[in-house]
Design a protein around this motif. Sequence first.
Motif, PDB file in Angstrom:
ATOM      1  N   ASN A  89       0.838  -1.205   0.000  1.00 13.15           N
ATOM      2  CA  ASN A  89       0.000   0.000   0.000  1.00 13.15           C
ATOM      3  C   ASN A  89       0.873   1.256   0.000  1.00 13.15           C
ATOM      4  N   ASP A  90       1.848   1.290   0.903  1.00 14.27           N
ATOM      5  CA  ASP A  90       2.729   2.456   1.022  1.00 14.27           C
ATOM      6  C   ASP A  90       3.546   2.640  -0.256  1.00 14.27           C
ATOM      7  N   PHE A  91       4.064   1.556  -0.814  1.00 10.95           N
ATOM      8  CA  PHE A  91       4.825   1.643  -2.061  1.00 10.95           C
ATOM      9  C   PHE A  91       3.975   2.253  -3.171  1.00 10.95           C
ATOM     10  N   LEU A  92       2.705   1.872  -3.233  1.00 16.21           N
ATOM     11  CA  LEU A  92       1.807   2.361  -4.282  1.00 16.21           C
ATOM     12  C   LEU A  92       1.145   3.688  -3.903  1.00 16.21           C
ATOM     13  N   SER A  93       1.595   4.299  -2.807  1.00 14.70           N
ATOM     14  CA  SER A  93       1.040   5.573  -2.319  1.00 14.70           C
ATOM     15  C   SER A  93      -0.458   5.464  -2.067  1.00 14.70           C
ATOM     16  N   TYR A  94      -0.841   4.370  -1.438  1.00 15.81           N
ATOM     17  CA  TYR A  94      -2.244   4.127  -1.133  1.00 15.81           C
ATOM     18  C   TYR A  94      -2.340   3.771   0.338  1.00 15.81           C
ATOM     19  N   ASP A 132     -13.506 -13.586 -20.684  1.00 15.16           N
ATOM     20  CA  ASP A 132     -13.995 -12.394 -19.983  1.00 15.16           C
ATOM     21  C   ASP A 132     -12.887 -11.381 -19.690  1.00 15.16           C
ATOM     22  N   PHE A 133     -11.644 -11.697 -20.054  1.00 12.66           N
ATOM     23  CA  PHE A 133     -10.543 -10.789 -19.775  1.00 12.66           C
ATOM     24  C   PHE A 133     -10.642  -9.557 -20.656  1.00 12.66           C
ATOM     25  N   ASP A 134     -10.488  -8.381 -20.046  1.00 11.78           N
ATOM     26  CA  ASP A 134     -10.507  -7.099 -20.755  1.00 11.78           C
ATOM     27  C   ASP A 134      -9.154  -6.442 -20.523  1.00 11.78           C
ATOM     28  N   GLU A 135      -8.442  -6.120 -21.590  1.00  8.45           N
ATOM     29  CA  GLU A 135      -7.093  -5.568 -21.470  1.00  8.45           C
ATOM     30  C   GLU A 135      -7.063  -4.108 -21.024  1.00  8.45           C
ATOM     31  N   SER A 136      -8.202  -3.472 -20.955  1.00  3.43           N
ATOM     32  CA  SER A 136      -8.210  -2.071 -20.532  1.00  3.43           C
ATOM     33  C   SER A 136      -7.957  -1.976 -19.024  1.00  3.43           C
ATOM     34  N   THR A 137      -7.449  -0.816 -18.615  1.00  4.53           N
ATOM     35  CA  THR A 137      -7.179  -0.583 -17.197  1.00  4.53           C
ATOM     36  C   THR A 137      -8.365   0.161 -16.611  1.00  4.53           C
ATOM     37  N   PRO A 138      -9.000  -0.398 -15.603  1.00  5.57           N
ATOM     38  CA  PRO A 138     -10.163   0.278 -15.010  1.00  5.57           C
ATOM     39  C   PRO A 138      -9.735   1.509 -14.203  1.00  5.57           C
ATOM     40  N   ASN A 139     -10.706   2.163 -13.629  1.00 11.46           N
ATOM     41  CA  ASN A 139     -10.453   3.374 -12.856  1.00 11.46           C
ATOM     42  C   ASN A 139      -9.836   3.008 -11.506  1.00 11.46           C
ATOM     43  N   ILE A 140      -8.498   3.078 -11.435  1.00 19.32           N
ATOM     44  CA  ILE A 140      -7.760   2.793 -10.204  1.00 19.32           C
ATOM     45  C   ILE A 140      -6.728   3.905 -10.024  1.00 19.32           C
ATOM     46  N   PRO A 141      -6.175   4.056  -8.820  1.00 18.02           N
ATOM     47  CA  PRO A 141      -5.169   5.110  -8.605  1.00 18.02           C
ATOM     48  C   PRO A 141      -3.991   4.986  -9.575  1.00 18.02           C
ATOM     49  N   GLU A 142      -3.450   6.138  -9.967  1.00 18.47           N
ATOM     50  CA  GLU A 142      -2.359   6.191 -10.954  1.00 18.47           C
ATOM     51  C   GLU A 142      -1.139   5.365 -10.540  1.00 18.47           C
ATOM     52  N   GLY A 143      -0.813   5.344  -9.253  1.00 18.25           N
ATOM     53  CA  GLY A 143       0.360   4.616  -8.788  1.00 18.25           C
ATOM     54  C   GLY A 143       0.271   3.111  -8.976  1.00 18.25           C
ATOM     55  N   ILE A 144      -0.952   2.607  -9.143  1.00 19.94           N
ATOM     56  CA  ILE A 144      -1.157   1.168  -9.300  1.00 19.94           C
ATOM     57  C   ILE A 144      -1.180   0.765 -10.778  1.00 19.94           C
ATOM     58  N   LYS A 145      -1.590   1.669 -11.651  1.00 19.87           N
ATOM     59  CA  LYS A 145      -1.794   1.354 -13.074  1.00 19.87           C
ATOM     60  C   LYS A 145      -0.609   0.691 -13.774  1.00 19.87           C
ATOM     61  N   PRO A 146       0.662   1.075 -13.495  1.00 17.96           N
ATOM     62  CA  PRO A 146       1.762   0.417 -14.220  1.00 17.96           C
ATOM     63  C   PRO A 146       1.862  -1.089 -13.968  1.00 17.96           C
ATOM     64  N   PHE A 147       1.215  -1.569 -12.916  1.00 23.27           N
ATOM     65  CA  PHE A 147       1.337  -2.976 -12.550  1.00 23.27           C
ATOM     66  C   PHE A 147       0.071  -3.776 -12.856  1.00 23.27           C
ATOM     67  N   VAL A 148      -0.883  -3.130 -13.521  1.00 22.87           N
ATOM     68  CA  VAL A 148      -2.139  -3.785 -13.877  1.00 22.87           C
ATOM     69  C   VAL A 148      -2.171  -4.005 -15.382  1.00 22.87           C
ATOM     70  N   SER A 149      -2.491  -5.239 -15.778  1.00 27.53           N
ATOM     71  CA  SER A 149      -2.489  -5.561 -17.210  1.00 27.53           C
ATOM     72  C   SER A 149      -3.869  -5.967 -17.701  1.00 27.53           C
TER      73      SER A 149
END
Length: 178
Positions: A89-94, A132-149
């Motif tokens: 959480n702290d690493f991802l600024s959350y 059912d997999f969708d490659e788009s990144t949903p609405n999540i905090p910016e700090g987490i997005k680089p690690f979501v595929s």
Amino acid sequence: MTEVTPITLLRGIESRVRHSAKGLPEQGEVAQTWSGIGFRIGEHHFVAPMSEVKEILRVPDFTRLPNVQSWVLGVSNIRGRLIPIIDLNDFLSYESNQAIRNRRILVIEQNEQSDGLVIDGVEGMQYFPIDDFDESTPNIPEGIKPFVSGHFVKDKRIWCRFNMRELFESEEFQGVAV
């Protein structure tokens, strides 16, 4: 008068059962599934591939280290191995609103290096149809997005696919020294 023997009686029962039995259901096409370990960071739900998570633990006692980033909580001896304990959480600024002892650790291993990632909670094994997999990144905090595929949706809940390899290989994650 014919005598009713146990064999005759059993044959009669067998005949009636066979006559009234329904056939096996047709086997439909089996959908391929993707499975992983579900976990939470705040109110966000993630899933990591089974191959990227070695074990799940309660937060063990750890020894703090000097001159490291605030998100490196310390090291712990887990089954004879010193493993860095990292507050994901702290690493991802959350910010987490849970006490450290109520949280869990996902132990990951990359290139023979193990790390214990402290997360808010474990949601168990999760299974999703591959289609059912969708490659788009949903609405999540910016700090987490680089690690979501991408993400899955199950029971109206968004499950972001978290890529532990991307996390491990990021310069920020490797830069633990202050």
